[in-house]
Design a protein around this motif. Structure first.
Motif, PDB file in Angstrom:
ATOM      1  N   UNK A 235       0.832  -1.213   0.000  1.00 49.59           N
ATOM      2  CA  UNK A 235       0.000   0.000   0.000  1.00 49.59           C
ATOM      3  C   UNK A 235       0.861   1.256   0.000  1.00 49.59           C
ATOM      4  N   UNK A 236       1.958   1.214   0.732  1.00 51.26           N
ATOM      5  CA  UNK A 236       2.830   2.399   0.785  1.00 51.26           C
ATOM      6  C   UNK A 236       3.487   2.588  -0.588  1.00 51.26           C
ATOM      7  N   UNK A 237       3.878   1.497  -1.225  1.00 59.02           N
ATOM      8  CA  UNK A 237       4.444   1.585  -2.578  1.00 59.02           C
ATOM      9  C   UNK A 237       3.458   2.254  -3.527  1.00 59.02           C
ATOM     10  N   UNK A 238       2.186   1.866  -3.401  1.00 60.03           N
ATOM     11  CA  UNK A 238       1.158   2.443  -4.305  1.00 60.03           C
ATOM     12  C   UNK A 238       1.027   3.949  -4.116  1.00 60.03           C
ATOM     13  N   UNK A 239       1.361   4.437  -2.923  1.00 60.44           N
ATOM     14  CA  UNK A 239       1.258   5.893  -2.674  1.00 60.44           C
ATOM     15  C   UNK A 239       2.225   6.685  -3.554  1.00 60.44           C
ATOM     16  N   UNK A 240       3.266   6.010  -4.077  1.00 60.85           N
ATOM     17  CA  UNK A 240       4.165   6.706  -5.012  1.00 60.85           C
ATOM     18  C   UNK A 240       4.061   6.084  -6.407  1.00 60.85           C
ATOM     19  N   UNK A 241       2.998   5.319  -6.615  1.00 63.15           N
ATOM     20  CA  UNK A 241       2.751   4.754  -7.950  1.00 63.15           C
ATOM     21  C   UNK A 241       3.586   3.546  -8.299  1.00 63.15           C
TER      22      UNK A 241
ATOM     23  N   UNK B 218      13.053   7.671  -2.290  1.00 55.54           N
ATOM     24  CA  UNK B 218      12.176   6.639  -1.730  1.00 55.54           C
ATOM     25  C   UNK B 218      12.980   5.344  -1.538  1.00 55.54           C
ATOM     26  N   UNK B 219      13.033   4.857  -0.298  1.00 54.27           N
ATOM     27  CA  UNK B 219      13.837   3.669   0.039  1.00 54.27           C
ATOM     28  C   UNK B 219      12.936   2.536   0.549  1.00 54.27           C
ATOM     29  N   UNK B 220      13.398   1.319   0.333  1.00 57.59           N
ATOM     30  CA  UNK B 220      12.617   0.153   0.746  1.00 57.59           C
ATOM     31  C   UNK B 220      13.374  -0.700   1.754  1.00 57.59           C
ATOM     32  N   UNK B 221      12.651  -1.135   2.784  1.00 56.63           N
ATOM     33  CA  UNK B 221      13.160  -2.164   3.708  1.00 56.63           C
ATOM     34  C   UNK B 221      11.940  -3.065   3.936  1.00 56.63           C
ATOM     35  N   UNK B 222      11.637  -3.879   2.939  1.00 56.37           N
ATOM     36  CA  UNK B 222      10.357  -4.601   2.902  1.00 56.37           C
ATOM     37  C   UNK B 222      10.554  -6.038   2.396  1.00 56.37           C
TER      38      UNK B 222
END
Ligand code: FAD
Length: 382
Positions: A211-217, A328-332
């Motif tokens: 969902x957070x990823x979708x916030x930046x498309x 935008x960084x990911x730790x997922x």
């Protein structure tokens, strides 16, 4: 709430607070952690909190070894008033097929080559470690004394308090509702308690990372799935190590207060955000565990719960920046082993944000590995 921050971290689980602490330790103190519930209310506070270095890929062995060393010193490093309760009683991994036994041999060879003191054991040797282990149908085992488990609430609390002492602001019961971007660059977050402008956001939202990823498309190649777990009443110490089987799909440990904590993945779980409890898990869990560890049939269960695994196609996390959105960084996508990686995730993502050489190479965990088809499959997962 602060109006601007150098870095905003979404998620107050082990990953989020460990990243915040490491940024602050390196001098980036204007950091905000936004958590929609209480700290560790996501998978972190629901997990088995097992820590093992017995992996089947070099990368996971290295990350887990690094994290384990950090856990060993965490009480001192974080100047924690409590105790993260890291008990290194070992992990006994049992194999029940020839194929699994062959994999175990390869795993131990790999682990030893990386300095992890694991051993391949005969069933007799396994019984010396867990005398009431039912070895019927088993082939062999491996053991690493340095593996163990700890208290996920205390550990999260320890990182959070240390981060706050260094100036990090943690906003609990505050939800990120959208992310503000401009020309594919991060500009800020909108939360239920106000906006924060920032050029750097870390998605450490665990089961909600999609969902957070979708916030930046961005459509992250990740799904979430319920995993269940239970605890029995406290009984006298019967089990020193964590017992784990991939093919039987189970793990069991005895926590310091005496309760036996055990879990397994249920077949055919829908890919959604449910964290309700089910009967099927209970039946399968009790059936399989009492076969492997028969005396447990007398232990009475007191509680069952569930949490989310956030799963990638190769069962490896996604760590690092996203090419498409600057800042935008990911730790997922920790796929069921993000707790044990937590302290390492904190160091590696902080280094990455600061443009430093990372302590361990994490390029192969970049999001673009899926586009490039460069997946790294881990054979040893539950
Ligand atoms: P989380 O702990 O899930 O934290 C993410 C946080 O983000 C949550 O608190 C959530 O509330 C918050 N959030 C989400 N969306 C928003 C938003 N929009 N705004 C604000 N906040 C938001 N791992 C191990 O290493 N060892 C184990 O033995 C183990 N056993 C497990 C057993 C079970 C039953 C489960 C479910 C998991 C297990 N895991 C284990 C996996 C481990 O729990 C996770 O990989 C790890 O906790 C991930 O930590 P995290 O901080 O990345 O995510």
């Amino acid at each position: 709430m602060i109006k601007s921050a150098d870095v905003v971290i979404i998620g107050g689980g082990i990953s989020g607070v460990a990243i915040a602490y490491n940024l602050a330790k390196k001098g980036v103190r204007n950091v905000a952690v936004i958590e929609k519930g209480y700290l560790a209310s996501g998978s972190t506070g629901r997990c088995g909190a097992g820590i093992r270095q017995q992996w089947g890929t070099e990368m996971n062995c290295r990350i887990a070894k690094f994290a384990c060393e950090l856990f060993e010193n965490a009480n001192e490093e974080l100047e924690y008033e409590g105790d993260i309760e890291f008990k290194q009683g070992g992990y006994l991994m049992i194999s029940s097929t020839e194929k699994e036994h062959e994999q175990f041999k390869k795993n131990v060879e790999l682990q030893n080559s990386l300095g992890i003191p694991s051993r391949l054991l005969s069933l007799e040797e396994a019984k010396e470690i867990v005398p009431f282990l039912n070895t019927d149908g088993l082939v062999s085992a491996t053991f690493c004394q340095k593996d163990g488990h700890l208290n996920p609430f205390h550990t999260t609390d320890a990182f959070a308090r240390a981060a706050e002492r260094l100036g990090v602001k943690i906003y609990k019961f505050t939800e990120v509702t959208s992310i503000i971007t401009e020309n594919n660059r991060i500009k800020g977050v909108r939360t239920t308690k106000g906006d924060i402008s920032t050029n750097v956001i870390v998605n450490a939202a665990g089961g909600y990372s999609q969902q957070i990823g979708k916030m930046v498309g961005i459509d992250l190649p990740i799904y979430s799935e319920r995993h269940q777990i239970l605890v029995t009443e406290a009984i006298d110490q019967v089990l020193e190590p964590m017992v784990m089987s991939f093919s039987l799909n189970l793990y069991c440990q005895q926590v310091p207060h005496g309760g036996l904590l055990m879990g397994r993945g249920d077949e055919g779980e829908p890919r959604d955000l449910r964290i309700t409890s089910g009967w099927h898990f209970l039946e399968e869990m009790t059936k399989t565990i009492t076969n492997v560890l028969p005396p447990l049939k007398n232990a009475r269960m007191i509680r069952q719960w569930a949490g989310l695994y956030n799963i990638t196609p190769d069962r490896q996390p996604i760590l690092g920046p996203v090419d498409e959105v600057e800042g935008f960084y990911l730790a997922v996508g920790f796929s069921g082993h993000g707790f044990m990686f937590g302290p390492a995730t904190g160091v590696l993502i902080a280094e990455c944000i600061l443009g430093e050489d990372t302590t361990l190479p994490i390029d192969m965990l970049h999001l673009n590995r899926f586009k490039k088809g460069e997946l790294i499959f881990e054979p040893s997962v539950v």
